[in-house]
Scaffold this active site. Structure first.
Site, PDB file in Angstrom:
ATOM      1  N   CYS A 145      -3.003   1.416   7.369  1.00 20.15           N
ATOM      2  CA  CYS A 145      -3.554   0.697   7.884  1.00 20.15           C
ATOM      3  C   CYS A 145      -3.756   1.568   9.596  1.00 20.15           C
ATOM      4  O   CYS A 145      -5.043   1.447   9.904  1.00 20.15           O
ATOM      5  CB  CYS A 145      -2.198   0.105   8.307  1.00 20.15           C
ATOM      6  SG  CYS A 145      -1.278   1.482   8.770  1.00 20.15           S
ATOM      7  N   ASN A 185       0.843  -0.716   0.538  1.00 19.15           N
ATOM      8  CA  ASN A 185       0.208  -0.117  -0.440  1.00 19.15           C
ATOM      9  C   ASN A 185       0.642   1.567   0.133  1.00 19.15           C
ATOM     10  O   ASN A 185       0.434   1.894  -0.338  1.00 19.15           O
ATOM     11  CB  ASN A 185      -1.002   0.004   1.171  1.00 19.15           C
ATOM     12  CG  ASN A 185      -0.422  -0.393   2.000  1.00 19.15           C
ATOM     13  OD1 ASN A 185       0.558  -0.986   2.712  1.00 19.15           O
ATOM     14  ND2 ASN A 185      -0.909   0.962   3.337  1.00 19.15           N
ATOM     15  N   GLU A 199       7.811   1.164  15.284  1.00 19.53           N
ATOM     16  CA  GLU A 199       8.726   2.043  13.919  1.00 19.53           C
ATOM     17  C   GLU A 199       8.522   3.604  14.046  1.00 19.53           C
ATOM     18  O   GLU A 199       8.022   4.186  15.182  1.00 19.53           O
ATOM     19  CB  GLU A 199       8.217   1.288  12.771  1.00 19.53           C
ATOM     20  CG  GLU A 199       8.301   0.007  13.070  1.00 19.53           C
ATOM     21  CD  GLU A 199       7.769  -0.108  11.234  1.00 19.53           C
ATOM     22  OE1 GLU A 199       6.882   0.077  10.897  1.00 19.53           O
ATOM     23  OE2 GLU A 199       8.940  -1.478  10.952  1.00 19.53           O
ATOM     24  N   GLU A 222       3.670  -5.483  11.964  1.00 19.70           N
ATOM     25  CA  GLU A 222       2.413  -3.884  12.483  1.00 19.70           C
ATOM     26  C   GLU A 222       1.598  -4.082  11.521  1.00 19.70           C
ATOM     27  O   GLU A 222       1.840  -4.285  10.030  1.00 19.70           O
ATOM     28  CB  GLU A 222       3.399  -2.780  11.618  1.00 19.70           C
ATOM     29  CG  GLU A 222       4.906  -2.490  11.820  1.00 19.70           C
ATOM     30  CD  GLU A 222       4.340  -1.763  13.275  1.00 19.70           C
ATOM     31  OE1 GLU A 222       3.256  -1.385  13.283  1.00 19.70           O
ATOM     32  OE2 GLU A 222       5.193  -0.861  14.099  1.00 19.70           O
TER      33      GLU A 222
HETATM   34  P1  NAD Z   1      -0.664  -8.878   3.134  1.00 19.11           P
HETATM   35  O1  NAD Z   1      -0.078  -9.601   4.948  1.00 19.11           O
HETATM   36  O2  NAD Z   1      -0.584 -10.028   2.440  1.00 19.11           O
HETATM   37  O3  NAD Z   1       0.982  -9.390   2.545  1.00 19.11           O
HETATM   38  C1  NAD Z   1       2.353  -8.336   3.337  1.00 19.11           C
HETATM   39  C2  NAD Z   1       3.281  -8.769   2.788  1.00 19.11           C
HETATM   40  O4  NAD Z   1       4.010 -10.129   3.216  1.00 19.11           O
HETATM   41  C3  NAD Z   1       3.621  -9.340   1.552  1.00 19.11           C
HETATM   42  O5  NAD Z   1       4.992  -9.253   0.944  1.00 19.11           O
HETATM   43  C4  NAD Z   1       3.490 -10.148   1.171  1.00 19.11           C
HETATM   44  O6  NAD Z   1       3.945 -11.046  -0.004  1.00 19.11           O
HETATM   45  C5  NAD Z   1       4.371 -11.610   2.901  1.00 19.11           C
HETATM   46  N1  NAD Z   1       3.462 -12.546   2.832  1.00 19.11           N
HETATM   47  C6  NAD Z   1       1.769 -13.336   2.431  1.00 19.11           C
HETATM   48  N2  NAD Z   1       2.045 -13.922   3.416  1.00 19.11           N
HETATM   49  C7  NAD Z   1       3.142 -14.221   3.458  1.00 19.11           C
HETATM   50  C8  NAD Z   1       3.645 -15.841   4.602  1.00 19.11           C
HETATM   51  N3  NAD Z   1       2.408 -17.444   4.235  1.00 19.11           N
HETATM   52  N4  NAD Z   1       4.605 -15.984   4.971  1.00 19.11           N
HETATM   53  C9  NAD Z   1       5.471 -14.966   5.029  1.00 19.11           C
HETATM   54  N5  NAD Z   1       5.156 -14.366   4.016  1.00 19.11           N
HETATM   55  C10 NAD Z   1       3.809 -13.934   3.553  1.00 19.11           C
HETATM   56  O7  NAD Z   1      -1.170  -7.532   3.038  1.00 19.11           O
HETATM   57  P2  NAD Z   1      -0.851  -6.927   2.141  1.00 19.11           P
HETATM   58  O8  NAD Z   1      -2.611  -7.107   1.597  1.00 19.11           O
HETATM   59  O9  NAD Z   1      -0.004  -6.818   1.309  1.00 19.11           O
HETATM   60  O10 NAD Z   1      -1.327  -5.503   2.601  1.00 19.11           O
HETATM   61  C11 NAD Z   1      -2.408  -4.861   3.775  1.00 19.11           C
HETATM   62  C12 NAD Z   1      -2.114  -4.829   4.675  1.00 19.11           C
HETATM   63  O11 NAD Z   1      -1.526  -4.597   5.712  1.00 19.11           O
HETATM   64  C13 NAD Z   1      -3.787  -4.803   5.957  1.00 19.11           C
HETATM   65  O12 NAD Z   1      -4.126  -5.761   6.881  1.00 19.11           O
HETATM   66  C14 NAD Z   1      -3.090  -3.816   6.752  1.00 19.11           C
HETATM   67  O13 NAD Z   1      -3.639  -2.788   7.316  1.00 19.11           O
HETATM   68  C15 NAD Z   1      -1.372  -4.006   7.171  1.00 19.11           C
HETATM   69  N6  NAD Z   1      -0.681  -2.797   6.867  1.00 19.11           N
HETATM   70  C16 NAD Z   1      -0.491  -2.111   8.510  1.00 19.11           C
HETATM   71  C17 NAD Z   1       0.312  -1.323   8.030  1.00 19.11           C
HETATM   72  C18 NAD Z   1       0.862  -0.797   9.821  1.00 19.11           C
HETATM   73  O14 NAD Z   1       1.852  -0.486  10.283  1.00 19.11           O
HETATM   74  N7  NAD Z   1       0.578  -1.793  10.570  1.00 19.11           N
HETATM   75  C19 NAD Z   1       1.280  -0.679   7.477  1.00 19.11           C
HETATM   76  C20 NAD Z   1       0.305  -1.234   6.642  1.00 19.11           C
HETATM   77  C21 NAD Z   1      -0.149  -1.974   5.267  1.00 19.11           C
END
Ligand code: NAD
Length: 500
Positions: free
Chosen positions: A293, A162, A472, A259
């Site tokens: 997020c 994102n 962070e 996060e």
């Molecule tokens: P996601 O969890 O699908 O993916 C995040 C990362 O994890 C990607 O690089 C993905 O390839 C990897 N990944 C996916 N499955 C995995 C597995 N089984 N093992 C290891 N790695 C794996 O998230 P997304 O759809 O890319 O992002 C959206 C989410 O991120 C939302 O829920 C949002 O709230 C959250 N987010 C949180 C913050 C924060 O600072 N708290 C910031 C930005 C986004």
């Protein structure tokens, strides 16, 4: 609604991008398509790493670690400052790349993403100078006890799609400042910016200090987080993915920073200035296409202002300019993919089946011509007045605002806290005592009073409950990437008579 296409800026990368391992660019055998959300066309091909690439990247980072760990704070400061400078010197290029990659409106990418990412590197270039050990008072006079902060080793950093360069900076800058090497795994939906960012700055560090493996989350991220050579996992992404990663970390007892998702409430009291509240609420939910997020995805409005604020938010949501992310007049670009758009629509349908009402938007937008394949979606306002539908607890991760109402401040605080997440909440009231009292009772890592989204560097960012743990963007972040080692020095040779 804007239909203009800035075709001259629309990027197409002909050659497949490489993996970055051990200071070299490595061609992969297989690739994934990078799809532009504004058009639905493939604009780049990213490498699909395999297990061997993950092993090679961890081995390269392991080999590079001692050299970078031995660097002086001055050398780290210089390298991180230079990374910030290079990013800003290259600032012209990034907005178009980010807009093409994930649909971020180009205007916002230039105003927010690029300077914020540079500022994170610059912050840790300074913060690194605060790393110091302590002399422990209270030890016997015959000894000198001191602590040192030592880097951990190889950090596996996994980031979502994102806000890619901001998320990457939040991982790289503190991990490198503390003296670690890194293997970075970006989202398969936003890998180009990661590869390009690391290409831009990698030579500032010893070869192998910074490595990038890309590809499917489970296939590439899975082996990375369960690799025994990884000393720390730093993850930003969805809560369910976070749980899976923590399970994998348990096997090697690998510590993790998490996060995760959020569902933030902005509580509006009866004395709040409606004009400013509406501006904050619009930014809170529609900035970055609502794919944030810590979006203010719930607006909890005192009953005396509910009708007025609903009316104004609906009118303003309807007026938001949705369109091609590369068009400077666009305020809200497309969602990351048509699949994600389907998920947002399904989540709205679930809430409606439970009694929520769609007051604005709620549907896809089909644009014409080159933009026909884009994943456009109307800015949406959902009414769930007493907070009893899934619109009040599910993370939509899109431009969907849920408006609720309340009469008793205790009820407002209780409702804001009654969700799985605990990332960010806010209060708007001119009565500072009331605002502070309510803010103090909100269970989230961040609470804003009379504003939303302010995240100056130095202010710890992170969540509680299902939003994760660790912070962070602040001095304490350096502790996430270093460990305390005690050195206890005896200053004399007298011993108690234990064995005589
Ligand atoms: P996601 O969890 O699908 O993916 C995040 C990362 O994890 C990607 O690089 C993905 O390839 C990897 N990944 C996916 N499955 C995995 C597995 N089984 N093992 C290891 N790695 C794996 O998230 P997304 O759809 O890319 O992002 C959206 C989410 O991120 C939302 O829920 C949002 O709230 C959250 N987010 C949180 C913050 C924060 O600072 N708290 C910031 C930005 C986004």
């Amino acid at each position: 609604m804007s239909n203009a296409v800035a075709a001259s800026k629309r990027l197409t990368l002909g050659e497949p991008l490489p993996l970055l391992i051990g200071g070299s660019e490595i061609a992969a055998d297989e690739h994934l398509d990078a799809v532009e959300p504004s058009t639905g066309r493939t604009w780049a091909r990213i490498p699909a790493a395999g297990q061997t690439h993950v092993d090679d990247a961890v081995a390269a980072a392991t080999a590079a670690f001692p050299r970078w760990a031995a660097s002086t704070l001055s050398e780290r400061q210089t390298a991180l400052g230079a990374a910030a400078d290079r990013l800003m010197a290259d600032a012209e290029r990034w907005p178009a790349l980010l807009a093409t990659e994930n649909g971020r409106a180009i205007r916002e990418a230039g105003l927010i993403d690029v300077p914020t990412a540079a500022e994170i590197f610059r912050y840790f270039a300074g913060a690194v100078r605060s790393m110091e050990g302590r002399v422990i008072e209270g030890a016997p006079a015959s000894s000198l006890v001191l602590t040192r902060r030592k880097p951990l080793g190889v950090v596996a950093a996994l980031v979502p799609w994102n806000s890619p360069i901001i998320s990457i900076a939040h991982k790289l800058a503190p991990a490198l400042a503390a003296g670690n090497s890194v293997v970075l795994k970006p989202s398969e939906l936003a890998s180009v910016s990661c590869i390009e960012l690391v290409r831009l700055i990698a030579d500032l560090f010893p070869p192998g200090t910074l490595n990038v493996v890309t590809g499917d989350g489970a296939q590439v991220g899975g082996p990375l987080v369960s690799h025994p050579g990884v000393a720390k996992v730093s993850f930003t992404g969805g809560t369910d993915t976070g749980k899976r990663i923590l399970t994998a970390c348990a096997e090697n007892l690998t510590p993790a920073l998490m996060e995760l998702g959020g569902k933030g409430s902005l509580i509006v009291c009866d004395d709040a200035p409606v004009d400013t509240v509406v501006e904050d609420a619009l930014t809170g939910i529609f900035a970055a296409n609502g794919e944030v997020c810590f979006a203010s995805s719930r607006l909890l409005v005192h009953e005396s202002r509910y009708d007025e604020i609903v009316e104004r938010m609906v009118a303003r949501a309807d007026a938001v300019v949705v369109g091609d992310a590369l068009d400077m007049s666009t305020q809200l670009g497309p969602l990351i993919s048509t699949a994600h758009r389907e998920g947002v629509i399904a989540a709205i349908d679930r809430a409606v089946a439970q009694g929520a009402e769609v007051a604005a938007g709620g549907t896809a937008i089909e644009l014409q011509g080159e933009l026909a394949g884009g994943s456009y979606f109307r800015p949406t306002v959902v009414l769930s007045p007493v907070g009893d539908t899934s619109a009040s607890c599910d993370e939509f991760f899109g431009p969907v605002l849920t408006i609720e109402t309340w009469s008793d401040p205790d009820e407002a605080v209780a409702r804001a806290n009654d969700v799985a997440y605990g990332l960010a909440n806010g209060i708007w009231s001119k009565d500072i005592a009331r605002a502070h009292t309510m803010a103090d009772r909100l269970d989230s890592g961040m609470v804003w009073v009379n504003q939303w989204f302010a995240t100056p560097l130095g202010q710890p960012q992170g969540g509680n409950k299902a939003s994760g743990f660790g912070r962070e963007g602040s001095l304490t972040t350096l502790d996430e990437y270093s460990a305390t080692t005690v050195v206890n020095v005896s200053l004399d040779e007298t011993r108690p008579p234990m064995w005589t």
